[in-house]
Design a protein around this motif. Structure first.
Motif, PDB file in Angstrom:
ATOM      1  N   GLU A  71      37.800  42.818  48.332  1.00 21.46           N
ATOM      2  CA  GLU A  71      39.085  42.375  48.857  1.00 21.46           C
ATOM      3  C   GLU A  71      40.174  42.402  47.779  1.00 21.46           C
ATOM      4  OE1 GLU A  71      41.070  38.392  50.951  1.00 21.46           O
ATOM      5  OE2 GLU A  71      38.910  38.498  50.573  1.00 21.46           O
ATOM      6  N   GLY A  72      39.808  42.011  46.566  1.00 19.20           N
ATOM      7  CA  GLY A  72      40.820  41.918  45.519  1.00 19.20           C
ATOM      8  C   GLY A  72      41.104  43.224  44.804  1.00 19.20           C
ATOM      9  N   PHE A  73      40.066  44.043  44.580  1.00 22.42           N
ATOM     10  CA  PHE A  73      40.238  45.251  43.772  1.00 22.42           C
ATOM     11  C   PHE A  73      40.004  46.552  44.539  1.00 22.42           C
ATOM     12  CE2 PHE A  73      39.088  41.860  40.876  1.00 22.42           C
ATOM     13  CZ  PHE A  73      39.924  42.034  39.792  1.00 22.42           C
ATOM     14  N   GLY A  74      39.442  46.458  45.721  1.00 23.26           N
ATOM     15  CA  GLY A  74      39.079  47.661  46.455  1.00 23.26           C
ATOM     16  C   GLY A  74      37.570  47.841  46.467  1.00 23.26           C
ATOM     17  N   PRO A  75      37.040  48.567  47.470  1.00 20.72           N
ATOM     18  CA  PRO A  75      35.581  48.687  47.617  1.00 20.72           C
ATOM     19  C   PRO A  75      34.895  49.374  46.440  1.00 20.72           C
ATOM     20  CG  PRO A  75      36.727  50.195  49.097  1.00 20.72           C
ATOM     21  CD  PRO A  75      37.768  49.279  48.538  1.00 20.72           C
ATOM     22  N   GLY A  76      35.602  50.257  45.736  1.00 23.27           N
ATOM     23  CA  GLY A  76      34.984  50.972  44.625  1.00 23.27           C
ATOM     24  C   GLY A  76      34.644  50.095  43.440  1.00 23.27           C
ATOM     25  N   MET A  77      35.193  48.886  43.401  1.00 22.60           N
ATOM     26  CA  MET A  77      34.910  47.975  42.290  1.00 22.60           C
ATOM     27  C   MET A  77      33.432  47.566  42.277  1.00 22.60           C
ATOM     28  SD  MET A  77      36.672  46.659  39.815  1.00 22.60           S
ATOM     29  CE  MET A  77      36.702  45.323  38.603  1.00 22.60           C
TER      30      MET A  77
ATOM     31  N   THR B   1      25.732  36.605  45.569  1.00 21.66           N
ATOM     32  CA  THR B   1      25.972  38.035  45.351  1.00 21.66           C
ATOM     33  C   THR B   1      26.807  38.647  46.467  1.00 21.66           C
ATOM     34  OG1 THR B   1      23.772  38.384  46.317  1.00 21.66           O
ATOM     35  CG2 THR B   1      23.936  38.424  43.916  1.00 21.66           C
ATOM     36  N   ARG B   2      26.575  38.248  47.708  1.00 19.87           N
ATOM     37  CA  ARG B   2      27.378  38.778  48.817  1.00 19.87           C
ATOM     38  C   ARG B   2      28.819  38.286  48.718  1.00 19.87           C
ATOM     39  NH1 ARG B   2      26.682  40.219  54.251  1.00 19.87           N
ATOM     40  NH2 ARG B   2      28.747  40.680  55.099  1.00 19.87           N
ATOM     41  N   ARG B   3      29.016  37.026  48.379  1.00 21.34           N
ATOM     42  CA  ARG B   3      30.369  36.492  48.243  1.00 21.34           C
ATOM     43  C   ARG B   3      31.116  37.201  47.113  1.00 21.34           C
ATOM     44  NH1 ARG B   3      30.111  31.282  46.459  1.00 21.34           N
ATOM     45  NH2 ARG B   3      32.350  31.071  46.870  1.00 21.34           N
ATOM     46  N   ALA B   4      30.419  37.430  45.988  1.00 24.01           N
ATOM     47  CA  ALA B   4      31.055  38.132  44.880  1.00 24.01           C
ATOM     48  C   ALA B   4      31.422  39.555  45.285  1.00 24.01           C
ATOM     49  CB  ALA B   4      30.120  38.159  43.672  1.00 24.01           C
ATOM     50  N   TYR B   5      30.543  40.207  46.030  1.00 24.08           N
ATOM     51  CA  TYR B   5      30.797  41.573  46.503  1.00 24.08           C
ATOM     52  C   TYR B   5      32.049  41.609  47.377  1.00 24.08           C
ATOM     53  CZ  TYR B   5      29.616  46.150  48.567  1.00 24.08           C
ATOM     54  OH  TYR B   5      29.637  47.461  48.984  1.00 24.08           O
ATOM     55  N   ASP B   6      32.129  40.698  48.340  1.00 25.36           N
ATOM     56  CA  ASP B   6      33.271  40.682  49.257  1.00 25.36           C
ATOM     57  C   ASP B   6      34.570  40.332  48.527  1.00 25.36           C
ATOM     58  OD1 ASP B   6      31.545  41.340  51.299  1.00 25.36           O
ATOM     59  OD2 ASP B   6      31.341  39.284  52.053  1.00 25.36           O
ATOM     60  N   MET B   7      34.500  39.410  47.581  1.00 24.82           N
ATOM     61  CA  MET B   7      35.705  39.026  46.836  1.00 24.82           C
ATOM     62  C   MET B   7      36.216  40.191  45.984  1.00 24.82           C
ATOM     63  SD  MET B   7      34.410  35.163  45.860  1.00 24.82           S
ATOM     64  CE  MET B   7      35.578  34.873  44.537  1.00 24.82           C
ATOM     65  N   LEU B   8      35.302  40.928  45.361  1.00 29.81           N
ATOM     66  CA  LEU B   8      35.709  42.089  44.566  1.00 29.81           C
ATOM     67  C   LEU B   8      36.323  43.170  45.449  1.00 29.81           C
ATOM     68  CD1 LEU B   8      32.761  42.523  42.027  1.00 29.81           C
ATOM     69  CD2 LEU B   8      35.138  41.959  41.479  1.00 29.81           C
TER      70      LEU B   8
END
Length: 758
Positions: free
Chosen positions: A435-441, A426-433
């Motif tokens: 980084e790729g889409f912006g924190p609001g994702m 879950t943390r890795r998915a959070y960081d990847m989102l």
């Protein structure tokens, strides 16, 4: 020959002979004599509880939304008119170094999605190559949503969540990173260490060190386990009647273990004192329940009162957690006053059997009048506090205020996957989102609109207005249900879910953007989603906290006033307990900062504090703090009534209970510390808060600050206006120890430990 075999077993004074044991003493007498029937009755109760739970047991469920809030109305609309949007979801995040234009990479993605789609309870998996906005602007990150057929994440079987995690890990390879996000995945990763078992093991070790005897140490554990076996089984029946969160069982179990062991620990200690004073096992059992048993009932009642304070919050999940915990407390209290004396019927004369080689045990001294003299070490500590009362009081208050100070900078909110350990899915998915889409994702808002006249196109102007609002990064096209009367618009902020700017955006949408967009159209629009629910819930809880604190403090003060016939004791206890809780809040706030203290317990990022955690902590800790207050002051009052010397009463009370309070607190600290290894940040924080609070309360407060203040107050400790004394009911919390003491003219003597019967 030991005193246990020669001392008389009947009261020796006319006053004592005329008196009768109280109701607890009579219960102890009956259960001791009919111990076989009592044990069988508890076995029968357990079997009945198992049958009831099997026939009528319910499932855990919890509503964390704020009743009547905008986010709650949005969620209600989703569940009733748009069930496909109300189910739980899993984010499937893939990062490919070479992007997703390569057919081989696309094939890997589709193979991954097909495997995940075949897992039980996965209703559908969207195609990211056909979904607008599913690929990041730089083309290297992709997100697909898997919709589950369960609405609540707790309904997703953990094995299925674990299977999804395994599929994602197997698909991960060089240049192709896969991670899953969502609450169901969090549950799958949280293969908890057996917290309850850790607590029991710690309690057993501490009891063995204190008593040095397997039998004496085993009695508290047997009572606690028996009580928990019944209460945990009956919990299934209770949750069929009321809604309760799944974590309430962990809280109830920890409370049941802690107070069950603590209460029986107090009574085992008193039982051994009565045996050392010369009473046979039967009479010592009656005396124990008629004195220490009263303290147990008052202490348990304070815990129940504190938990009932959660009802003032008006939140269903709080009421459920309170009732599950109260059930555990009441059953353990019942075991303490019925099963415990029955077990003493079998083990009382063998209480010091199976001694451990832990060094020479200090003698128990029976003083003139029959009361047991405290140990020299604790008496020396008590006298030291007496000599330096002002210094002890000021140092104690200063230390508590210093510990509480970090709480001034606490930030409320709900932890999310960004606060999980770095290695988790879950943390890795959070960081990847992010980084790729912006924190609001990671914190989308869901705007739910009721459309009049079945006009699906009416939602588009609302989406356009939202897209033009400052702080909005992206707006997904409106999705309309089959009936055409409800639309869902997914809004991605420019900031993360814990950012204050996101809360400002929610308020702006509610106060300005949406009212202007729907003006004159007959459309009603609500802002929901996890982020909005968190904001509303925090605000709702914060405004109700004064009701909780005021109600619990006043009721607890009233109970102490009746128990100890003292205004000073009641006021002092409330003030000390509030200081103790504030210090625990400060420790929690320090840990949540994510610095050196946070790293000690596995929190490596700045983390918000869920508003319900300090509420829950207050209810639990205030009740437990009162337990130690009752243990300590009841012995002080007993000595006061015997000597009418405040200095002697405080010295004896502290010296007599210091060892018990220290051991009881050590057990509670160990029990609550078993929460800390949890993967769940909320449970981890609760463990830190509870364990630190008990440690602070038993050291700085009960063994330093309380005796210091009571020395300073002198005889005022025991003052109560005569008119009030006449109107208050008499509890006699200290019991009538004079009924059981040997003759006052008996010489002081060291009492050998009771010899086991042969």
């Amino acid at each position: 020959m030991s005193p246990a075999t020669t001392a008389p077993t009947r009261p020796q004074t006319p006053a004592a002979e005329a008196a009768r044991p109280g109701i607890l003493g009579r219960i102890a007498d009956v259960t001791y004599r009919r111990r076989g029937r009592t044990v069988l009755a508890w076995v029968a109760v357990l079997l009945i509880a198992v049958g009831l739970s099997a026939a009528f047991g319910g499932d855990f469920k919890a509503d964390y939304s704020a009743p009547g809030s905008d986010s709650s109305e949005a969620q209600d609309l989703l569940e009733s008119r748009f069930p496909s949007q109300s189910g739980d979801t899993v984010d499937i995040v893939v990062k490919a170094d070479g992007g997703f234009t390569d057919p081989a990479t696309q094939a890997d993605v589709r193979a991954l999605l097909d495997k995940l789609g075949n897992v039980d309870h996965v209703a559908s998996v969207e195609d990211p190559f056909q979904t607008p906005g599913a690929v990041s602007p730089d083309g290297t990150t992709l997100v697909a949503t898997a919709r589950l057929d369960v609405t609540n994440p707790v309904d997703m079987p953990v094995p299925d969540s674990e299977k999804m995690i395994t599929i994602a890990e197997d698909a991960d390879h060089a240049g192709f990173d896969v991670a899953l996000g969502g609450q169901s995945i969090t549950q799958g990763e949280a293969a908890e260490i057996g917290s309850e078992m850790l607590g029991l093991i710690a309690a057993a070790i501490i009891l063995l060190l204190m008593f040095g005897s397997v039998v004496a140490a085993g009695l508290p554990l047997m009572v606690a386990i028996a009580g928990l076996a019944v209460s945990s089984t009956l919990t299934g029946v209770l949750i069929a009647l009321i809604a309760a969160p799944d974590w309430s069982t962990s809280l109830a179990t920890m409370m049941g273990i802690g107070i069950g062991v603590d209460y029986t620990l107090l009574m085992v200690t008193r039982f051994r004192e009565w045996r050392a004073a010369g009473l046979d096992p039967h009479r010592a059992t009656v005396a124990t329940l008629d004195t220490a048993g009263r303290s147990v009932l008052v202490a348990g009642t304070t815990v129940v009162i504190s938990m009932l304070g959660l009802f003032a919050m008006g939140l269903s999940f709080m009421r459920g957690a309170a009732l599950v915990t109260i059930l555990a407390v009441l059953v353990v209290m019942a075991a303490s006053v019925t099963l415990f004396p029955a077990l003493l019927g079998y083990l009382g004369k063998h209480v010091d059997r199976w001694r451990l080689p832990l060094g020479k045990r200090a003698e128990t001294v029976v003083a003139v009048g029959g009361h047991v003299e405290p140990s020299r070490g604790w008496m020396a500590w008590s006298k030291l506090i007496d000599r330096h009362s002002w210094i002890a009081a000021l140092a104690g208050v200063a230390a508590l205020l210093a510990l509480a100070s970090p709480y001034l900078g606490v930030r409320y909110g709900f932890p999310d996957a960004g606060n999980n350990a770095e290695h988790t899915q879950t943390r890795r998915a959070y960081d990847m989102l992010a980084e790729g889409f912006g924190p609001g994702m990671n914190g989308p808002l869901l705007v739910v609109a009721e459309l009049p006249g079945d006009d699906p196109a009416a939602a588009q102007p609302i989406a356009d207005a939202i897209g033009a609002t400052d702080g909005v990064a992206q707006v997904a096209p409106p999705t309309v249900n089959q009936a055409g009367d409800t639309a869902v618009i997914t809004v991605f902020p420019t900031t993360g879910p814990q950012d204050p700017a996101t809360e400002d955006l929610v308020q702006q949408l509610r106060d300005t953007t949406l009212p202007d967009a729907v003006s004159g159209t007959g459309i009603e629009a609500h802002v929901g989603g996890v982020t909005a629910i968190s904001i509303d819930s925090t605000e709702n809880i914060a405004k109700r906290i004064p009701l909780l604190i005021g109600g619990v403090v006043l009721l607890s003060m009233l109970l102490l006033l009746i128990s100890f016939r003292s205004i000073a004791v009641a006021l002092k206890a409330a003030a000390m307990n509030l200081l103790s809780v504030a210090a625990a809040y400060g420790v929690v706030a320090l840990v949540l900062q994510g610095g050196w203290a946070g790293h000690l317990v596995g929190i490596d990022t700045e983390t918000p504090l869920p508003a319900f955690v300090p509420v829950l902590m207050f209810a639990v800790l205030f009740g437990l703090s009162m337990d130690y207050e009752v243990f300590l002051v009841s012995r002080m009052r007993e000595a006061w009534l015997r000597t009418r010397d405040n200095e002697r009463a405080v010295l004896e009370g502290l010296a007599s209970t210091g060892r018990v309070i220290t051991a009881a607190a050590a057990i509670m600290v160990a029990v609550f510390a078993a929460f800390i290894p949890s993967h769940d940040v909320v449970l981890k924080v609760i463990g830190v808060g509870m364990a630190s609070a008990i440690f602070i309360d038993a050291t700085l407060v009960r063994l330093l600050l309380v005796p210091a203040v009571m020395h300073l107050l002198g005889r005022s400790n025991w003052w109560l206006p005569a008119w009030l004394d006449r109107r208050l009911p008499q509890l006699h919390i200290e019991g009538h120890p004079e009924m059981y003491l040997p003759r006052p003219d008996a010489p002081a003597q060291p009492a050998a430990e009771p010899q086991p019967a042969t």
